[in-house]
Enzyme design. Structure first.
Site, mmCIF file in Angstrom:
data_model
loop_
_atom_site.group_PDB
_atom_site.id
_atom_site.type_symbol
_atom_site.label_atom_id
_atom_site.label_comp_id
_atom_site.label_asym_id
_atom_site.label_seq_id
_atom_site.Cartn_x
_atom_site.Cartn_y
_atom_site.Cartn_z
ATOM 1 N NE ARG A 31 -2.727 0.251 3.413
ATOM 2 C CZ ARG A 31 -3.530 0.123 4.443
ATOM 3 N NH1 ARG A 31 -4.820 0.265 4.275
ATOM 4 N NH2 ARG A 31 -3.072 -0.173 5.629
ATOM 5 C CG ASP A 55 0.335 -5.020 10.129
ATOM 6 O OD1 ASP A 55 0.445 -3.999 9.449
ATOM 7 O OD2 ASP A 55 0.655 -6.165 9.723
HETATM 8 N N1 URA Z 1 -4.452 -4.784 7.516
HETATM 9 C C1 URA Z 1 -4.231 -5.343 8.735
HETATM 10 O O1 URA Z 1 -3.330 -6.152 8.898
HETATM 11 N N2 URA Z 1 -5.051 -4.985 9.738
HETATM 12 C C2 URA Z 1 -6.056 -4.097 9.609
HETATM 13 O O2 URA Z 1 -6.773 -3.828 10.570
HETATM 14 C C3 URA Z 1 -6.261 -3.525 8.324
HETATM 15 C C4 URA Z 1 -5.442 -3.880 7.303
#
Ligand code: URA
Length: 209
Positions: free
Chosen positions: A104, A200
């Site tokens: 991203r 995450d």
């Molecule tokens: N990616 C993740 O790992 N956790 C989230 O909450 C959103 C995106």
């Protein structure tokens, strides 16, 4: 419009609660993600077509069922999707595994492809695209687009945890792709994290926090 299946089997809910706990360490997190993935693979393959086959059991000849139809492919979105592959393969050992790498862009928050290696017969396979978190939907939308560009025609998206924003975004972009999730959480926060979520997923799987 595609369908959304929330797979709320008690075992999935229980294990997701353990996964979400911030005190759960990387090893247990990985084991639990594998277990939930296996349970989800069971549900996601509920509609696989069957055909009759003649088998000689020790007792008699019998007409029994075996899976027929198109072959399967599992495609994790790197890197967090890797955590779901073993669970799927343990139930679907003949499936081939492709990989899509997206990151991203920190400024635009848009996904950029940096890696894509798929089975050479991808257009002949039904694909299970796996990514633990369906947050904004940006990665899943892009990955589905890349799979379609390479000839894929039947794709299911499988995520452990989702939110209404991500589900709507994927459904709007790809109305032909059914979505299977273990939970539909409350919302996205201002950092594009799912609430309550689990943090995450990639960092928790690989201990890179
Ligand atoms: N990616 C993740 O790992 N956790 C989230 O909450 C959103 C995106």
């Amino acid at each position: 419009m595609s369908k959304v299946f929330e797979l709320n089997h008690p075992l999935i809910q229980h294990k997701l609660t353990l996964i979400r706990d911030k005190e759960t360490g990387a090893k247990d997190f990985r084991d639990l993600v594998k277990e939930v993935s296996m349970l989800m693979a069971y549900e996601v393959t509920r509609d696989l077509p069957l055909e009759d086959v003649e088998v000689e059991t020790p007792v008699c000849n019998a007409t029994l069922k075996r899976i027929s139809g198109r072959k399967l492919g599992i495609v994790p979105i790197l890197r967090a999707g890797l955590g779901m592959v073993d669970g799927f393969l343990s139930l679907l050992p003949a499936a081939k595994v492709g990989h899509i790498g997206l990151y991203r862009d920190p400024k635009t928050l848009k996904p950029v492809e940096y890696y894509c290696k798929l089975p050479s017969d991808v257009e002949e396979r039904d694909l299970l695209l796996v990514d633990p978190m369906l947050a904004t939907g940006g990665s899943a939308i892009a990955a589905i687009g890349f799979l379609k560009d390479r000839g894929a025609v039947n794709i299911k998206l499988v995520s452990l945890i989702s939110c209404p924003e991500g589900l709507k975004a994927v459904q709007d972009a790809h109305p032909d792709v059914d979505i299977y999730v273990g939970s539909i959480d409350e919302k996205l926060n201002e950092h594009a994290y799912i609430v309550p979520g689990l943090g995450d997923a990639g960092d928790r799987l690989f201990g890179t926090k």
